[in-house]
Design an enzyme around this catalytic site. Structure first.
Site, mmCIF file in Angstrom:
data_model
loop_
_atom_site.group_PDB
_atom_site.id
_atom_site.type_symbol
_atom_site.label_atom_id
_atom_site.label_comp_id
_atom_site.label_asym_id
_atom_site.label_seq_id
_atom_site.Cartn_x
_atom_site.Cartn_y
_atom_site.Cartn_z
ATOM 1 C CG ASP A 117 -2.203 0.904 1.043
ATOM 2 O OD1 ASP A 117 -2.510 1.018 -0.153
ATOM 3 O OD2 ASP A 117 -2.476 1.532 2.026
ATOM 4 C CE1 TYR A 164 0.053 9.245 3.761
ATOM 5 C CE2 TYR A 164 2.240 9.971 3.744
ATOM 6 C CZ TYR A 164 1.081 10.190 4.331
ATOM 7 O OH TYR A 164 0.957 11.093 5.480
ATOM 8 C CG HIS A 202 -4.074 10.945 2.607
ATOM 9 N ND1 HIS A 202 -5.131 10.860 3.628
ATOM 10 C CD2 HIS A 202 -3.336 9.876 2.920
ATOM 11 C CE1 HIS A 202 -4.941 10.072 4.361
ATOM 12 N NE2 HIS A 202 -3.731 9.504 3.787
ATOM 13 N NE ARG A 209 5.214 15.642 10.110
ATOM 14 C CZ ARG A 209 4.286 14.651 9.299
ATOM 15 N NH1 ARG A 209 3.934 13.783 9.676
ATOM 16 N NH2 ARG A 209 4.137 14.784 7.909
ATOM 17 C CD GLU A 257 -5.831 4.581 4.852
ATOM 18 O OE1 GLU A 257 -5.112 3.823 3.715
ATOM 19 O OE2 GLU A 257 -5.114 5.210 5.607
ATOM 20 C CD GLU A 288 -5.413 2.706 -0.171
ATOM 21 O OE1 GLU A 288 -4.745 2.204 -0.850
ATOM 22 O OE2 GLU A 288 -5.483 2.739 1.100
ATOM 23 C CG ASP A 301 -5.263 -0.463 3.665
ATOM 24 O OD1 ASP A 301 -5.554 -1.656 4.111
ATOM 25 O OD2 ASP A 301 -4.251 0.227 4.076
ATOM 26 N NE ARG A 323 -6.921 6.668 9.763
ATOM 27 C CZ ARG A 323 -6.400 6.544 8.596
ATOM 28 N NH1 ARG A 323 -4.947 6.300 8.346
ATOM 29 N NH2 ARG A 323 -6.905 7.015 7.517
ATOM 30 C CD GLN A 325 -2.069 4.062 10.592
ATOM 31 O OE1 GLN A 325 -3.431 4.072 10.597
ATOM 32 N NE2 GLN A 325 -1.342 4.547 9.707
ATOM 33 C CE LYS A 352 -3.249 2.056 7.493
ATOM 34 N NZ LYS A 352 -3.787 2.950 6.442
ATOM 35 C CB THR A 386 -7.247 -4.592 2.503
ATOM 36 O OG1 THR A 386 -6.108 -4.255 3.344
ATOM 37 C CG2 THR A 386 -7.244 -3.739 1.384
ATOM 38 C CB THR A 433 -5.981 7.867 1.726
ATOM 39 O OG1 THR A 433 -6.198 7.028 2.934
ATOM 40 C CG2 THR A 433 -7.672 8.899 1.939
ATOM 41 C CD GLU A 480 -7.311 13.037 4.232
ATOM 42 O OE1 GLU A 480 -6.891 14.015 3.525
ATOM 43 O OE2 GLU A 480 -7.496 11.964 3.844
#
Length: 418
Positions: free
Chosen positions: A125, A127, A132, A141, A198, A200, A232, A236, A239, A252, A256, A352, A366
């Site tokens: 998978d 990113y 996203h 952050r 997610e 995808e 997926d 959270r 994770q 994860k 899926t 995602t 999100e």
């Protein structure tokens, strides 16, 4: 007045997104049939054509690829066979001379059971959505640059668990694991309370490659058979606690979901789009900015799939895959550049898919901004998924002559942890 000939499953209404211009592949069985009687089907409108039986009835040499309980033999046959079989299928459902043989082999979708269409080998998978990745960076952050320094230099990804890839419609059991909030003195064990989706695309590998031999951008369509929608599912809270320092694991690995229908790449030529402008120079094995003619950039690298996500029947997101920063060809090239081989049935996901606007965000983390802004639904507010919630993703892509290519839906219902 003369009597009109009654319509048949071969007489599709104009504009049907699952017409002869599409013809996605799946695996089905009829009620009461044993597992070993599963066989390859091709969707036409709201019907499924028994592809192997059609091949046998019409004396086709492709019986050995289509009269099988999985798509893997067809996937392994390679690009020339994929094109030849597609041309044959198109003729079987459009040429009047074949109607008598084909009509008895069409089954209403509501009368069949759809199965996982291929045996999954490895699962990776990625990113690949800048929107996203930027959203999550800003969320977690806020005092740093949202993208990590490596993000625009390579397609970030992780190896997932192929054994828990399930077909659309399979219930998803809420996973349990360790979780720890910043305020907790120690981790606790229990069901996830921040279960997410997610949105995808999944890409299905057909032709394998030799270990130690990288697959260049120019060989993408020699190896990838088609694509599907993919969800997926992500815990959270599990994770976030386990991801430092090695990355996703239990958060994860529990499920899926993929569509029951794999759309061949040949059905998506009209949906090809140029990738976004590259703001950082790419290393040669990933460079898709070279002028056409060198074998690396003879066709655009992205796909414009318009995806709708519903939660309990209510639309919560509408997004497009056109803006993915990394293309499927680049993901494949990066996945193999270190020497990893491809196997028939390998599956890799885009990560995602999110657009620039709030309504285009492809995950609940999100959409609700990490739970700060709950979704208002008729049955109450949501930040993350509750038991009994049903998530469905549907999509279409531009097709030839202003048609639409329907992409098989992927849906799943959350059930309580065991």
């Amino acid at each position: 007045m003369s009597e009109q000939t009654p319509l048949t499953p071969l007489d599709l209404p104009e504009g049907d997104p699952f017409g002869p211009h599409n013809l996605p592949y799946g695996v089905f069985s009829l009620p009461g049939e044993a597992v070993e009687l599963r066989r390859v089907g091709v969707r036409l409108g709201s019907y499924v054509l028994d592809a192997g039986a059609a091949a046998a009835a019409l004396g086709s040499p492709y019986v050995s690829l289509l009269a099988r309980p999985t798509l893997n033999p067809l996937l392994a046959a390679g690009r020339t066979a994929w094109s030849d079989v597609r041309r044959a299928l198109t003729a079987w459902v459009t040429v009047p001379a074949h109607r008598e043989a084909v009509l008895p082999l069409l089954h209403p979708l509501d009368d069949v059971t759809l199965h996982l269409p291929f045996e999954v080998a490895d699962y990776v998978d990625f990113y690949a959505s800048e929107n996203h990745a930027t959203n999550l960076g800003r969320m977690f952050r806020p005092d740093e640059e949202p993208l990590k320094p490596n993000w625009k230099h390579l397609p970030v990804g992780y190896h997932g668990r192929s054994g828990t890839v399930v077909v659309s419609g399979t219930d998803v059991v809420r996973p349990s694991g360790q979780r720890k909030s910043p305020a907790d003195p120690a981790p606790v064990f229990g069901p996830s309370v921040r279960l997410d989706i997610e949105t995808e695309l999944g890409f299905v590998v057909g032709t394998p490659s030799e270990r130690g031999t990288p697959v260049p951008l120019s060989a993408y369509r020699d190896h990838v058979f088609g694509l599907c929608l993919l969800n997926d599912w992500s815990a959270r809270d599990i994770q976030s606690w386990e991801t430092v320092p090695l990355g996703p694991h239990l958060g994860k690995s529990f499920a899926t979901s993929v569509s029951a229908w794999i759309t061949p790449l040949d059905a998506l030529d009209a949906a090809r789009v140029a990738p976004p402008e590259r703001s950082v120079p790419l290393l040669p094995y990933l460079d898709d900015t070279a002028p056409p003619g060198d074998g690396m950039a003879d066709e655009p690298g992205g796909y414009d799939l318009r995806i709708t996500v519903t939660l309990n029947g209510h639309v919560i997101a509408e997004t497009s895959s056109a803006a993915l920063y990394w293309t499927a060809a680049q993901m494949l090239a990066h996945m193999t550049v270190g020497g990893a081989s491809l196997r028939t049935g390998d599956l890799y996901g885009s990560g995602t898919i999110s657009g620039a606007s709030e309504h285009e965000r492809g995950s609940l983390i999100e959409i609700t901004w990490n739970g700060r802004d709950p979704i208002e639904l008729p049955d109450g507010k949501r930040t993350f998924l509750e038991d009994g919630d049903v998530v469905t993703m549907t999509a279409w892509a531009p097709g030839p002559d202003n048609t639409r290519v329907g992409i098989g839906e992927v849906t799943g219902r959350i059930v309580a942890a065991g």
